[in-house]
Design an enzyme around this catalytic site. Structure first.
Site, PDB file in Angstrom:
ATOM      1  N   ASP A 155       0.822  -1.207   0.000  1.00  0.00           N
ATOM      2  CA  ASP A 155       0.000   0.000   0.000  1.00  0.00           C
ATOM      3  C   ASP A 155       0.861   1.264   0.000  1.00  0.00           C
ATOM      4  O   ASP A 155       0.610   2.188  -0.775  1.00  0.00           O
ATOM      5  CB  ASP A 155      -0.914  -0.022   1.226  1.00  0.00           C
ATOM      6  CG  ASP A 155      -1.710   1.259   1.381  1.00  0.00           C
ATOM      7  OD1 ASP A 155      -2.784   1.357   0.768  1.00  0.00           O
ATOM      8  OD2 ASP A 155      -1.249   2.168   2.106  1.00  0.00           O
ATOM      9  N   ALA A 183      -4.754   2.395  -0.757  1.00  0.00           N
ATOM     10  CA  ALA A 183      -4.548   1.688  -2.027  1.00  0.00           C
ATOM     11  C   ALA A 183      -5.021   0.244  -1.930  1.00  0.00           C
ATOM     12  O   ALA A 183      -5.593  -0.307  -2.878  1.00  0.00           O
ATOM     13  CB  ALA A 183      -3.080   1.745  -2.435  1.00  0.00           C
ATOM     14  N   ASP A 184      -4.778  -0.382  -0.778  1.00  0.00           N
ATOM     15  CA  ASP A 184      -5.275  -1.744  -0.567  1.00  0.00           C
ATOM     16  C   ASP A 184      -6.796  -1.785  -0.643  1.00  0.00           C
ATOM     17  O   ASP A 184      -7.381  -2.633  -1.323  1.00  0.00           O
ATOM     18  CB  ASP A 184      -4.848  -2.247   0.818  1.00  0.00           C
ATOM     19  CG  ASP A 184      -3.422  -2.775   0.851  1.00  0.00           C
ATOM     20  OD1 ASP A 184      -2.940  -3.238  -0.191  1.00  0.00           O
ATOM     21  OD2 ASP A 184      -2.803  -2.725   1.920  1.00  0.00           O
ATOM     22  N   MET A 185      -7.440  -0.897   0.098  1.00  0.00           N
ATOM     23  CA  MET A 185      -8.894  -0.933   0.175  1.00  0.00           C
ATOM     24  C   MET A 185      -9.536  -0.572  -1.160  1.00  0.00           C
ATOM     25  O   MET A 185     -10.514  -1.191  -1.587  1.00  0.00           O
ATOM     26  CB  MET A 185      -9.382   0.013   1.271  1.00  0.00           C
ATOM     27  CG  MET A 185      -8.789  -0.254   2.644  1.00  0.00           C
ATOM     28  SD  MET A 185      -9.206  -1.876   3.314  1.00  0.00           S
ATOM     29  CE  MET A 185     -10.760  -1.506   4.120  1.00  0.00           C
ATOM     30  N   GLY A 188      -9.031  -3.417  -3.591  1.00  0.00           N
ATOM     31  CA  GLY A 188      -9.918  -4.498  -3.206  1.00  0.00           C
ATOM     32  C   GLY A 188     -11.347  -4.250  -3.657  1.00  0.00           C
ATOM     33  O   GLY A 188     -12.031  -5.159  -4.147  1.00  0.00           O
TER      34      GLY A 188
END
Length: 410
Positions: A155, A183-185, A188
């Protein structure tokens, strides 16, 4: 110590989140982006089989402190409604078992760089040969092709590439990461959205699809308004702290006790604000008759508003502004938003039983037919469903499963 979660309500009851009933997802991911994608799918009703490394499992199982009864809270946050199996598919026997599972799944999610996908034979070409209508979703830092495709990412790396860190923080501060794994969320969420769209199209065509999610691109798309203003004007956005660089008055302010946020986004709200604070004539000043004019004189306006807001405490101002339809709000700490009774009432925060302990959860935040998504199961213990899944889905008998176990493949 009494934990904050002790005041949370139980998990919401009902049948919300069954839109993906009958869809089975094989989750080969670790950390946050991939597990969050499959959490979203599971909250909407999909059956998710989480494949983990024997012995250690998902990376997030070790992310702490803090831990809750020995469990990583990062792991607990993105893994409910899933079955966990352990399987070392870098071995021929493990790969054969994995490929048997693929034939019974509608979608597979991976977060390995393309080179490793091909090496481990979990790339789209390999898996689509096993099941031609498979929905394959790859989540990587930079995508499946291009000169950066095989670069590892987290991230933090994606946030740095995207530009979000350069425009986050006060003007005189160094670049700052967003206070959550943005960035991860975001990637996802993109993965879950794309998988659902591909499943919908597959109903019509019978065809599978390869979905390529780049964390850098998901994070960069989040900056669309800022990038557009640069592309069309040549003006490079700069850090401006808790205020916007386009809307003239759109920022945080201090009050007599605690800060608040205030958004005067159009001429009508501008007038209502000055009516509310008892200075209607100020709004009528021709120097402030448009956002463009107010933008040019923003330092003067902000100084005037700040002077006024210091006369009362935050809650007094919030009650007044809310009564007048002026966009405003507190700047909550994490403990304050976690204790928000309205969010708890709507089923957004809750707790559920897991192996004799209660664990907190943050809900989906999407109501379906008037009901929040109700969880089906708590985050699984490592490998809790290995035997059941390999026997009932992959078709392995007890002897084959015991052989895999004796070889530490599961």
């Amino acid at each position: 110590m009494k934990l904050p979660m002790g005041s949370l309500p139980p998990a919401p009851a009902g049948t919300g989140g069954r839109l993906l009933d009958g869809i089975r997802v094989l989750d080969l991911t670790t950390s946050i982006a991939g597990p969050y994608a499959t959490l979203l799918l599971s909250d909407l009703g999909a059956d998710v089989i989480k494949v983990e490394r024997p012995g250690t499992g998902d990376d997030t199982r070790a992310w702490g402190p803090p831990f809750l009864a020995g469990h990583s809270l990062w792991y607990l946050g993105v893994n409910r409604n899933k079955q966990s199996i352990t399987l070392d598919y870098s071995t021929p026997e493990g790969l054969a078992a994995l490929h048997k599972l693929v034939r019974h799944c509608d979608a597979v999610v991976v977060n390995l760089v393309p080179r490793v996908q091909r090496k481990l034979k979990v790339d789209y070409e390999t898996l689509s040969a096993l099941r031609p209508d498979i929905i394959f979703c790859s989540i990587t830092g930079f995508g499946l092709e291009g000169e950066r495709a095989d670069k590892p990412s987290y991230d933090l790396i994606a946030e740095g590439y995207s530009g979000i860190m350069d425009i986050t923080g006060e003007a005189d501060s160094p670049p700052q990461k967003v206070g959550a794994p943005a960035a991860d969320m975001l990637s996802g969420m993109d993965a879950a959205m794309a998988i659902i769209a591909a499943l919908f199209q597959r109903q019509r065509s019978g065809m599978g699809h390869s979905i390529d999610i780049s964390m850098v691109e998901s994070m960069t798309r989040f900056l669309t308004p800022r990038i557009m203003t640069y592309l069309g004007s040549g003006e490079v956005p700069r850090r401006t702290g808790a205020k916007d660089s386009v809307i003239a008055v759109y920022q945080s302010f201090e009050t007599a006790d605690l800060p608040l946020t205030l958004g005067l986004g159009n001429d009508r709200i501008w007038q209502r604000f000055w009516d509310a604070v008892g200075h209607p004539d100020y709004a009528q000043d021709p120097r402030f008759s448009s956002n463009a004019k107010r933008h040019a004189l923003r330092p003067e306006i902000v100084a005037r508003i700040q002077e006024l807001l210091l006369e009362k405490n935050r809650n007094e101002w919030l009650r007044l502004f809310e009564a007048k339809g002026i966009p405003c709000g507190p700047i909550n700490r994490i403990d304050e938003i976690a204790a928000d009774q309205e969010l708890a009432r709507r089923g957004f925060f809750y707790q559920m039983e897991m192996g004799g302990i209660q664990v907190p959860q943050v809900g989906l935040g999407i109501a379906i037919d008037g009901h929040p998504a109700s969880p089906r199961s708590a985050p699984p213990a490592l490998g809790a469903d290995t035997t059941t899944v390999l026997r009932d889905l992959a078709g392995l008998d007890d002897e084959q499963i015991n052989t895999l176990r004796n070889k530490s493949i599961i």
